[in-house]
Motif scaffolding. Structure first.
Motif, short mmCIF file in Angstrom:
data_model
loop_
_atom_site.label_atom_id
_atom_site.label_comp_id
_atom_site.label_asym_id
_atom_site.label_seq_id
_atom_site.Cartn_x
_atom_site.Cartn_y
_atom_site.Cartn_z
N ALA A 295 28.28 -11.87 3.05
CA ALA A 295 28.01 -12.45 1.73
C ALA A 295 27.51 -13.88 1.86
CB ALA A 295 29.28 -12.41 0.89
N MET A 296 28.17 -14.66 2.69
CA MET A 296 27.79 -16.06 2.82
C MET A 296 26.43 -16.22 3.50
SD MET A 296 29.49 -18.64 1.66
CE MET A 296 31.17 -18.05 1.74
N PHE A 297 26.13 -15.31 4.41
CA PHE A 297 24.88 -15.36 5.16
C PHE A 297 23.66 -15.39 4.22
CE2 PHE A 297 21.42 -12.76 7.03
CZ PHE A 297 21.09 -13.53 8.13
N TRP A 298 23.66 -14.51 3.24
CA TRP A 298 22.49 -14.42 2.35
C TRP A 298 22.35 -15.67 1.49
CZ3 TRP A 298 19.16 -10.93 3.71
CH2 TRP A 298 19.61 -9.83 4.44
N LEU A 299 23.46 -16.29 1.16
CA LEU A 299 23.42 -17.51 0.36
C LEU A 299 23.06 -18.72 1.23
CD1 LEU A 299 26.70 -16.81 -1.63
CD2 LEU A 299 24.36 -16.39 -2.41
N ASP A 300 23.63 -18.78 2.42
CA ASP A 300 23.37 -19.90 3.33
C ASP A 300 21.94 -19.89 3.86
OD1 ASP A 300 26.00 -20.71 3.14
OD2 ASP A 300 26.61 -19.90 5.08
N VAL A 301 21.54 -18.75 4.41
CA VAL A 301 20.30 -18.68 5.20
C VAL A 301 19.09 -18.37 4.33
CG1 VAL A 301 19.15 -17.43 7.07
CG2 VAL A 301 21.58 -18.02 7.27
N TYR A 302 19.27 -17.52 3.32
CA TYR A 302 18.13 -17.07 2.53
C TYR A 302 18.04 -17.71 1.15
CZ TYR A 302 17.00 -13.60 6.07
OH TYR A 302 16.62 -12.99 7.24
N HIS A 303 18.91 -18.70 0.87
CA HIS A 303 18.82 -19.48 -0.37
C HIS A 303 18.98 -18.63 -1.63
CE1 HIS A 303 16.53 -23.19 1.44
NE2 HIS A 303 17.48 -22.74 2.25
N LEU A 304 19.66 -17.51 -1.54
CA LEU A 304 19.78 -16.65 -2.71
C LEU A 304 20.68 -17.30 -3.76
CD1 LEU A 304 19.99 -13.12 -1.10
CD2 LEU A 304 18.02 -14.30 -2.04
N ASP A 305 20.46 -16.92 -5.01
CA ASP A 305 21.13 -17.55 -6.14
C ASP A 305 22.29 -16.73 -6.68
OD1 ASP A 305 19.18 -19.85 -6.66
OD2 ASP A 305 17.87 -18.09 -6.57
N GLY A 306 22.49 -15.56 -6.13
CA GLY A 306 23.61 -14.75 -6.58
C GLY A 306 23.67 -13.43 -5.86
N THR A 349 36.27 -16.62 -4.07
CA THR A 349 36.77 -17.98 -3.87
C THR A 349 35.94 -18.70 -2.81
OG1 THR A 349 39.02 -17.31 -4.46
CG2 THR A 349 38.78 -19.36 -3.23
N SER A 350 35.63 -18.01 -1.71
CA SER A 350 34.84 -18.61 -0.63
C SER A 350 33.43 -18.93 -1.09
CB SER A 350 34.82 -17.68 0.58
OG SER A 350 36.11 -17.47 1.10
N ILE A 351 32.81 -17.98 -1.79
CA ILE A 351 31.43 -18.17 -2.24
C ILE A 351 31.32 -19.39 -3.16
CG2 ILE A 351 29.63 -17.20 -3.73
CD1 ILE A 351 30.38 -14.45 -2.46
N TYR A 352 32.21 -19.49 -4.15
CA TYR A 352 32.12 -20.61 -5.08
C TYR A 352 32.56 -21.93 -4.45
CZ TYR A 352 30.88 -17.50 -8.90
OH TYR A 352 30.23 -16.60 -9.71
N ARG A 353 33.36 -21.85 -3.40
CA ARG A 353 33.72 -23.07 -2.68
C ARG A 353 32.50 -23.67 -2.00
NH1 ARG A 353 36.93 -23.18 3.06
NH2 ARG A 353 36.67 -25.41 3.49
N PHE A 354 31.73 -22.84 -1.31
CA PHE A 354 30.58 -23.34 -0.56
C PHE A 354 29.31 -23.41 -1.41
CE2 PHE A 354 33.27 -21.76 2.95
CZ PHE A 354 33.29 -22.88 3.76
N HIS A 355 29.23 -22.59 -2.45
CA HIS A 355 28.02 -22.53 -3.28
C HIS A 355 28.39 -22.50 -4.76
CE1 HIS A 355 25.30 -21.90 0.11
NE2 HIS A 355 26.18 -21.05 0.60
N PRO A 356 28.84 -23.62 -5.30
CA PRO A 356 29.23 -23.63 -6.72
C PRO A 356 28.08 -23.43 -7.68
CG PRO A 356 29.27 -25.85 -5.80
CD PRO A 356 29.05 -24.92 -4.64
N ASP A 357 26.84 -23.48 -7.16
CA ASP A 357 25.67 -23.34 -8.03
C ASP A 357 25.06 -21.93 -7.98
OD1 ASP A 357 24.84 -23.59 -5.40
OD2 ASP A 357 23.27 -25.06 -5.80
N VAL A 358 25.79 -20.93 -7.53
CA VAL A 358 25.34 -19.54 -7.56
C VAL A 358 26.30 -18.74 -8.43
CG1 VAL A 358 24.42 -19.80 -5.22
CG2 VAL A 358 26.63 -18.66 -5.56
N GLN A 359 26.01 -17.44 -8.60
CA GLN A 359 26.90 -16.57 -9.34
C GLN A 359 27.10 -15.26 -8.58
OE1 GLN A 359 28.58 -17.47 -11.90
NE2 GLN A 359 27.46 -19.27 -12.63
#
Length: 636
Positions: A295-306, A349-359
């Motif tokens: 889950a974190m990989f796609w947000l970290d590496v690929y800049h996805l928004d949700g 919890t982990s996703i919003y901790r590291f990426h509070p600007d995604v959903q």
């Protein structure tokens, strides 16, 4: 946050075994360096593990890995001479299998194009050009922002018929998709799963590569280019992510080290009868770390928004899709999967901790409470949830011949009883236009004109109803045939005024929606919605208000029959002139052009419990949007 590209440390191993490591990519798998590559794979029940590939002629004796002495079950080693693009697998010898067998890398960044099954060594370097989007996306992705989502299957949005009907690549589709979605006024694009999958007909929902975009459309950098392009056009990007089950293909996760490692051994928990696939063992710490890291990989590496998380209901219930006797109760004797619940809460919890600007968005089809409420309040922690109840009730209503709709009026009004219990997305998704269900246009009753009018009315009602919006590709121009993943959308239909009129209606709906805070700012707040009249079942008419602080009121009046209703009186909260902002029956959309000459002036005649009222002409099978405004003479 640990450095995802540094060597595996004892602390990484601790977090991995604890089930809380969210950045394992670059720790496990293949990590390229100048002289070769480090490999690390979790296979605790193996006797031996070797790396085989094009760099050693697939020789299982050439490069054996060594088990870490810490009891983690991780095998690791360095293989010289490995270059980017080379194919590899792990050859595993297990006491639980009759002979050594080969597996792809669970953490691979890239794979062979199916039906090839090897992983490929790869780097993820890319020069991003979306800094402006990333710096400001918190506003675009906020819960009180407009969300109009265009759901897309990349392999069938558009194809190249003159070249064997082939797919467009990530790079080929990037500009036309971005330009089209932007021109249509959508705010976000949701991609059906692009995670690597062996069977194209699964649409990506049978994933083997949880860290790799499918090679069918290009390389990881090509997919980055697609996301980058969408961002530079002001469009958020949501990925459909599937942590609920995985296929049992021999090269994949199933029985990875000869044992049921990623999945439950007991088929009453580990086999999914609906999809004939394996279910993750959410109680195993290392499996949780694997999924968290994906889950974190796609947000970290690929800049996805949700992330739109697929089939959440199947994760929550142990008896999902099972008959009595085919499932095992939890430790408390219930049917809830306590491990899956804990995982979903941890993931959110982990996703919003590291990426509070995604959903994160749950596709959850039951009445499970507080899906989109914070974990600290007892919720699952998702940002939003699909409103599948609204979708089923609304489509069932629209299938009715209008003469009988008065007997089904509650199908339209019932959703407002629970509309604010969750942060809802209103979906008209791919699931509703496949498997013999027919296209949205085909579901509508009546002749061709009435079908199109009904579809315009459906969209007008959806955009006015509280909740964010989602529409599957092709629906915006009324494709009459069911979606087929093997062919392109019927773009030639846009040459016909009736289909282009429908496309224009969706574009104008989006433009007005995005410009009108009353239609989105309080989507999840009961104070943003107010009935004028929900009781006129005999005429099949609904009237309601949407409002938000600092935004003009929006009056929505919908006539769900083909009978024009002249002189229909509607109570309103204030006097003055009410401007007709949108009318789905306008000629430019393919309608009969019945309306109110731009608006109407309120009269001091009580109606619907209000002191002022409007007398309107309600077009057939149409919706009107009106705002209090000024008249053509500038008089309120």
């Amino acid at each position: 946050m640990t450095n995802p590209h540094a060597p595996l440390t004892p602390h990484d191993v601790y977090l991995f075994r604890e089930g809380s490591h969210a950045h394992l990519y670059g720790k496990l798998g293949c990590r390229l360096e100048e002289e070769g590559a480090h490999f690390a794979v979790w296979a605790p029940n193996a006797r031996s593990v070797a790396v085989i590939g094009t760099f050693n002629d697939w020789d299982g004796n050439a490069h054996r890995l060594h088990a870490r002495p810490d009891g983690s079950g991780i095998w690791q080693g360095f293989v010289p001479g490995v270059c980017a693009g080379q194919c590899y697998k792990y050859r595993i010898d297990s006491p639980y299998a009759p002979a050594p067998f080969d597996k792809g890398d669970p953490y691979a960044f890239h794979w062979e194009v199916p039906p090839g099954t090897a992983s490929r060594a790869w780097r993820l370097d890319y020069d991003w050009n979306d800094a402006a989007w990333m710096e400001t996306r918190a506003r675009a992705n906020a819960l009180d922002a407009p969300w109009s989502i265009y759901e897309v299957h990349l392999g069938s949005w558009r194809r190249v018929p003159e070249d064997g009907n082939r797919f467009l690549t990530y790079r080929e589709i990037a500009q036309p998709l971005a330009e089209y979605a932007r021109a249509q006024g959508f705010t976000h694009v949701e991609l059906m799963p692009i995670t690597e999958h062996p069977f194209y007909g699964s649409w990506g929902y049978q994933t083997t590569g949880y860290f790799a975009p499918t090679a069918r459309y290009g390389t990881p950098q090509d997919f980055m280019y697609l996301v980058d392009t969408l961002h530079r056009h002001g469009l958020g990007v949501i990925l459909d992510w599937v942590p609920s089950h995985f296929p049992d293909d021999p090269h994949g996760l199933a029985r990875f080290d000869g044992t049921y490692l990623y999945e439950h051994a007991d088929p009453r928990r580990g086999y999914h009868p609906h999809w004939h696939s394996a279910i993750f063992n959410y109680g195993r710490h290392e499996v949780r770390s694997f999924l968290l890291s994906s889950a974190m990989f796609w947000l970290d590496v690929y800049h996805l928004d949700g992330l739109r998380v697929d089939a959440v209901a199947s994760m929550l219930y142990l008896d999902y899709g099972r008959e009595p006797g085919q499932w095992i109760p939890n430790a408390r004797g219930g049917k809830e999967d306590l491990d899956a619940i804990a995982f979903l809460r941890k993931a959110n919890t982990s996703i919003y901790r590291f990426h509070p600007d995604v959903q994160t968005i749950a596709e959850e089809s039951t009445a499970w409470p507080m899906v989109s409420r914070p974990v600290h309040l007892g919720g699952l922690g998702f940002g939003m949830k699909w409103n599948l109840g609204w979708m089923h009730d609304t489509l069932d209503y629209f299938r009715q011949d209008p003469i009988y709709r008065k007997y089904h009026h509650d199908r339209l009004t019932f959703s407002l009883w629970y509309a604010f219990n969750e942060n809802f997305v209103l979906p008209l998704s791919h699931d509703e236009v496949v498997h013999g269900k027919g296209a949205l246009l085909a579901k509508m009753p009546g002749d061709d004109w009435q079908k199109r009018a009904n579809l315009r009315l459906l969209y007008g009602y959806q955009w006015a109803h509280p909740g964010k919006k989602l529409l599957f590709m092709g629906g915006e121009f009324g494709q009459p045939r069911e979606w087929d993943h093997e062919t392109s959308l019927d773009w030639h239909l846009l040459a016909q005024p009736e289909h282009d009129g429908l496309r224009r209606w969706v574009a104008d709906l989006n433009a007005y929606y995005v410009a009108t805070p009353a239609l989105y700012q309080r989507d999840f707040d009961a104070d943003g919605f107010e009935w004028i009249d929900c009781h006129d079942a005999e005429a099949s008419v609904l009237a309601f208000l949407r409002h938000a602080p600092g935004s003009p009121l929006v009056l929505v009046v919908a006539n769900f029959t083909p009978i024009p209703r002249h002189g229909y009186r509607i109570g309103v909260p204030q006097g003055g002139y009410w401007r007709e902002r949108l009318n789905s029956d306008a000629a430019c959309y393919g309608g009969s052009n019945l309306g109110n000459a731009g608006g109407a002036r309120a009269e001091a005649i009580p109606a619907h419990g209000r002191l002022q009222s409007l007398v309107l002409n309600l077009p057939p099978l149409a919706v009107l949007y009106l705002e209090p405004s000024v008249s053509a003479e500038g008089v309120p």
